[in-house]
Each structure stands twice: as structure tokens, then as C-alpha cells.
Write an enzyme that holds these catalytic residues in place. Sequence first.
Site, mmCIF file in Angstrom:
data_model
loop_
_atom_site.group_PDB
_atom_site.id
_atom_site.type_symbol
_atom_site.label_atom_id
_atom_site.label_comp_id
_atom_site.label_asym_id
_atom_site.label_seq_id
_atom_site.Cartn_x
_atom_site.Cartn_y
_atom_site.Cartn_z
ATOM 1 N N ASP A 183 0.794 -1.280 -0.012
ATOM 2 C CA ASP A 183 -0.097 -0.044 0.033
ATOM 3 C C ASP A 183 0.963 1.361 -0.057
ATOM 4 O O ASP A 183 1.982 1.297 0.265
ATOM 5 C CB ASP A 183 -0.811 -0.008 1.374
ATOM 6 N N ASP A 213 -10.550 2.032 -3.454
ATOM 7 C CA ASP A 213 -11.158 1.542 -2.132
ATOM 8 C C ASP A 213 -12.663 1.695 -2.123
ATOM 9 O O ASP A 213 -13.273 1.329 -1.206
ATOM 10 C CB ASP A 213 -10.597 2.692 -1.052
HETATM 11 C C1 GLA Z 1 -5.745 1.882 2.073
HETATM 12 C C2 GLA Z 1 -6.071 0.770 1.247
HETATM 13 C C3 GLA Z 1 -7.185 -0.134 1.853
HETATM 14 C C4 GLA Z 1 -6.714 -0.807 3.060
HETATM 15 C C5 GLA Z 1 -6.303 0.583 4.158
HETATM 16 C C6 GLA Z 1 -5.439 0.139 5.443
HETATM 17 O O1 GLA Z 1 -7.051 2.681 2.305
HETATM 18 O O2 GLA Z 1 -6.354 0.979 -0.139
HETATM 19 O O3 GLA Z 1 -7.671 -1.452 1.042
HETATM 20 O O4 GLA Z 1 -5.765 -1.650 3.071
HETATM 21 O O5 GLA Z 1 -5.339 1.421 3.348
HETATM 22 O O6 GLA Z 1 -4.947 0.875 6.072
#
Ligand code: GLA
Length: 768
Positions: free
Chosen positions: A505, A575
Site C-alpha cells: 500500500d 477503495d
Molecule cells: C488503504 C487501502 C485499503 C486498506 C487501508 C488500510 O486505504 O487502499 O485497502 O488496506 O489502506 O489502512
Amino acid sequence: HTRCSSVSWGSEMCIRDSYKGAFFKMQILFNEQSRTFHLTNDKISYIMTVLPNGHLSQVYFGKKVHDKADFSYLIQSCARPTTSYISEEFHNIISLSHIRQEYPVYGTSDYRQPAIEICQTNGSKISDFHYQSHSISKGKPKLENLPATYTENDDEALTLTIHLQDPVTLVEIDLLYTIFAQNGIIARSAKIYNQGKDDVHLTTAMSLCLDLPDCDYEWLQFSGTWSRERHLKVRKLEQGITAINSTRGHSSHEHNPFIILKRPTTDENKGEAIGFSLIYSGNFLAQAEVDTHDVTRVLMGINPTTFDWKLEPNTSFQTPEAVMIYTDDGLNNLSQSFHKLFQKRLARGYWRDKARPILINNWEATYFDFNEDKLVTIASKAKECGVELFVLDDGWFGKRTSDYAGLGDWYPNTDRLPNGIKGLAERIENLGMKFGLWIEPEMTNMDSDLYRNHPDWILHVPGRHSSECRHQYVLDYSRKEVVDYIYNLLAKILREAKISYIKWDMNRSITECYSVAYPADRQGEIFHRHILGVYDLYERLTSEFPHILFESCASGGARFDPGLLYYAPQGWASDDSDAIERLKIQYGTSFAYPISSIGSHVSVTPNHQVYRLTPLHTRANVAYFGTFGYELDLNKLTPAEQEEVKEQIKFMKEYREIFQFGTFYRLSSPFENNVTAWMVVSEDKETAIVGWYRVLNGINLPYSRIYLQGLNPDFCYQQSIDGKSYFGDELMNIGLVIDDPSAGQPYGDMATSCDFDSKVYVLKAINK
Ligand code: GLA
């Protein structure tokens, strides 16, 4: 590289495509007399010529044409009032402002935005590059420390390197052009050498410049924001500049480093278009400048606004690669060429050609609220339903019980995971599943051991406030010791525990971009050096752990770019996991990126981002057209829903190769219609799968048909919903008749007619 300034020669190669048995031929021809280059295969011609004064001019890029000794009639340059000329010798013949060029500069009679700008010790930014020599080689050279398309054997492509020089600074440029045997692909990059005695500063170094003779194009870009990535935006080119960029330190949610120029009459299935993609994950610029004679200059590369690279004598700078693909067969064909290139010759490694495991991710199921037993409970139910991989998301390390702390401390939190990652991974493996882990290696929180021990390891300007985002800071990956430190922590975990998948990430943009490790005159390098550090870490981890499946992520899709596809063959697309929102996101993404790269999961209702209630079948029907997985706790579904999930997983296991690696067609756009439709067809055309999605229901609706694409017209296909059979030509020309409960039923039927409905049709050839 070898040079052959005075030798006239060309290179020709033929290859047989292993899939179709078709015969492809590519050539790079050089006519010594007219000093004209012609790169060609069975689809395209790319023609350039060296002008009498040594400048390299663009002649033609488009559908294949015959080779000729001389295309100089295409160098259109008439004397126009108020024009400046590069040389008196060519007075009234050549002004760079009216010449289509390959790698232009500003300020020597061309007033458009340049491909390169070099600031010299005397403050001058003027340079003037002339052809010196060229070489042709088989295959495609690797770009040092940068992601790029590649060949697996030398017969797949030919590369032309054109060598230019500025006689005053002695800066030299190698322009690289690779033509692939298949499709209308030209890959380009530039390598700039300082052969002079003085330092220079590169303040612009684009990967690609393409001057097109007219401006009758529509510009397509893929833009958005967090949870609304890669929405298609279309506008007509006009005189002046049309541009998208990133200044955030990553390719961004806001704009994808991909644009298309298409003719106004081009649609999904016919017509001319050129796609431009930058294989890069940092700040970029993509622009089209139309001059007042309607000539269009496309530039693509590192964003000059945030770039200033000090090039000392005897050093070089390699630009990222840009890929251009031409088609005269419509946007679906253009996308299919990008898909194949990115899937087969950009993505690498063990997972490149493999159907992707069906996973469950605990993020939306637990957020930060979990312990080992809770995770195992989620995994156990998932296993029972057929899921293959359990992914532990954020919150397993350091003091990470919320997003205020812990980033950078890549060791397990033993309060939550008493047996560490190793112990949890063993429990998951014992269930008969694979185990995957989330990391965010480029970041740190102020509340972390890493930051307490190394406060100068973040990108920041000493003496100034450092802006926060999600309570975190960006580590200075321009420094090798920082990358080494993170590498050692992560490699230790990956060596100790049985980990099959990593979700990498990256959750914030860069601010106050400054590195305390570099002098003042190198601060303009930091954005790019940071990305090189990210690539270095990716390269080290993917080569040491080749069997791990890497999925990239950046607050969803803030770095969904071809640069990362080189390391991670799939990426979390957004997301926003709502099926209806995903229609636009996945549809937009599909213009450049293969279905095998699009991370897409089924999540709960009400959805956590938009609170929408959608039927379970629609959530799966959208997620099938991607890598597929679940982002919820299956224990919380009703027994009937759990049975439905089992069926979905069974279905996906049967068809995932076709979903992920078949030929993808967009059929009906969510940006224009209430109904979205798309389909995939297997390589042998014996199986096709069609997705139909209607956002809002209506009453007493018109009958609905979709016109399919890519089938074999002579095959007879059995359709999975009505069990009846239809010829390929019937389905393509008359259409697939949608079995729509809301058409012709004035009062609807609660059980079968609803908002957010969808259907997936499987078509199987029964007579071949
Ligand atoms: C980001 C990612 C999510 C999740 C969160 C965790 O927003 O896109 O899928 O992994 O971080 O903090």
C-alpha cells in the site's frame, strides 16, 4: 551501443505468432540518400527523417504504408509571416516552429513546449540537437533501474537507437524506438549523456514527443479522486494546450498516466485512435499542444514542473518508457493491444500467466479491531466457502491499533498476534489456505520507533512544518540506507513466515519534497529518486521472493499505473468496493489495463463507502471481471447467502482463466447509459462470458439487447440462462436478448426485478 552513421542498412525480421499461427513481419528501414527511417509491421508505419540541417523530423505515424525512398514532400514548411528561421542557409525553407519534430527544443525558432530543456552554467537554456548516427538491434534493451516492456526472445521486436548531439554543450541523446512484431506498438525512451566538461541541469526530459499533422481528435483521459478513480473524460482538442499531470509524487487518483487521441467518428469497434501510456509511477505530464496551424504535439514524460536533474560530465539520465499504440479498429482493439502488451510483456514473473487465487481480505471485515482468533474464524468460514488465500490487512505490526501509529515498525504486534506472523500464517496454512500480508513500506508515523530513531529519514524541509496526511509521513527513498533498512525488516518477515501474497500500500502524497541527504542543486531530483528507490525495493523483494504474488495499492487506485505492473501483476483498483461505483471504475480502468490486473472484491451491504444496498449476485457479477475476492466476514452472511457465495467461487474457479486472460470487449458504457455491458472471449472463441448490469430499475421498460463482439460467427453457442443455442453471427448482429423481468411487466416482481440488477451469461460453443 554500436553506431553506423554512414552505413545504409535496414533490419527485417519475421516471426510466427505462437497463438494464432499468423505471420508477422517487422522492419526498420533506413534510406541513406534521404536519411529516412521507416519502422513498420503488418499494422503500422512510423516514419522519421533527418532534415538537411540535421534535425530529426517526424513524418508519419499511422496505418501501414509502402516504403518509399523519399517522403520529403511530407515535410511541410512554408514561409509564413513573423516566422523565425533556424538558419539563413535554409531561409524560407525550414523554421522549427512549422516542422514536426521527434525531440524538439524551445527557443531556436520553435515556440511550442519542448521535449528537452537543458540549463547550462551560463544560465542559457538553449540547445540544438543534430543527428549523428543510429543503430538497429534485435529485441529490446533493458532500461536501467526502470520498469519497461520487454521481449522474451529477440525475434519479438526491433529497436532503433538514434544518436543526437548538441554541438555546444556536447550533451548527447539516444532516442530509443522499439517496434514490436504484433499490433501497432512503438515503445520510446531517451537517454541523455553529458559528454561536455561542465555540469548541466536537465529541467525537461520527456519520454515521448509526437507531432501529428492535424488536430481532428478527441482527447480521452482517466481521472477522478479517492474512491472515484479512472472515470472517462472526453473533450475535443482545440488550439492551445490540453493536459493532465501529477505533482503528488505518485501517478495519483486524480489522473492516470494514460491518454487516448481518437478521431471523432471512432467508437469502440471501428476507427482510428492512438493510446499513449507512461510506464512510470511518479510525477508525470501528458499533454497535447495544438498550434495555430492545427499541428498537434503530444508530449509525455516526467513532469518538468517538479524536475531538475543535475547531469555531471560523463553521467547519463534515462527517461522512463512511454508506449504508443495505433489502431484503426476502434477502442476495444486499442485496449486489447494494451492488455496483451501489459499482461505478457510488462508484467513479469511466476504469477504473470497464472489465474489469480480467490482471496478474502479482512480490512472491511475488522478494520483495526482484530486478534489472531478472530482472523482465523474469518479465514475458516472463507475456506469452507472455497476461498484460497487469506489476506491480513493493516494493523498487525508495531503499535498499529489505529492509523496514528506504527508505520515503519515492521515487526508483529504480539498483543494481537501472540504467535507472530509466522504463527498466524501456520494456522492459515493448516486450514488449507495460503496466507497474505499488507505492508506500507514507504511510510512512517511520528509515533513509531522508526521515526523516533531516524527523524531525518522522512522527506521534509529542515526548519519548516511537515504537512501530515493520515497522520503519516513519506520516507526518503532517495536514500539507499532507508530503502535498505525497510528491505531488511520486510525480508526477515518474508523469510520467516510462509507468506504467499503481499498487498503493498501507499497512502499519501508527498509534500515538502526535500532530502537532507542531497545538496541544494540536487533537490529537483528527489521526486524521481524517490520513485527509483520504490522500484529498487520492489525489484529486490520480487526477485528474492519470486513466488509471492504482489498486489499494488495506494489508497485504492492512486498508483494504478504500468510502472508498478512490472513488479506487481495486479493492483487494488479502488477503495470503493460498491458494485455500482465499480462499474465506472473498472470500465475506465479497462481502457489500458488487463482484467488480470484489476483487483476487485465482493463487500457487504450497506456498502461501507456509499451505503448502497446491492444484491449479492451483482456484487459478484462485477467482481468476476477482475482478480476476484471477498472483503467481508462471511460468517455474518445468512446461510442462504453463504451457499450463494460457494456457488460464486465455484463459478469463478471454473472460468477465471477466461475472465482474466480472455479478450475483453466493452459493450455499453456506464458513462453514457443506465446499462453497462462488457464481455470476455476465450482465445479459441469457444467460450464467452457477458456481464450485463442495469443501475436503476424502471417499469414497463423497452426490450433490451446487447450486440456481442469477438465471437466466431459460425459457431453455435449455448447460452447459460435460457439453455438455448445461438450462432455467433446472430449474437453479434441481431444481439443477445436480455431476459429482463422489468420489460413488459407493468407491475414488476419484487423477487426478480430490482435496482442494481445484473446478469452474467456464459456462451459455450456446441458445434465448432
Ligand atoms: C488503504 C487501502 C485499503 C486498506 C487501508 C488500510 O486505504 O487502499 O485497502 O488496506 O489502506 O489502512
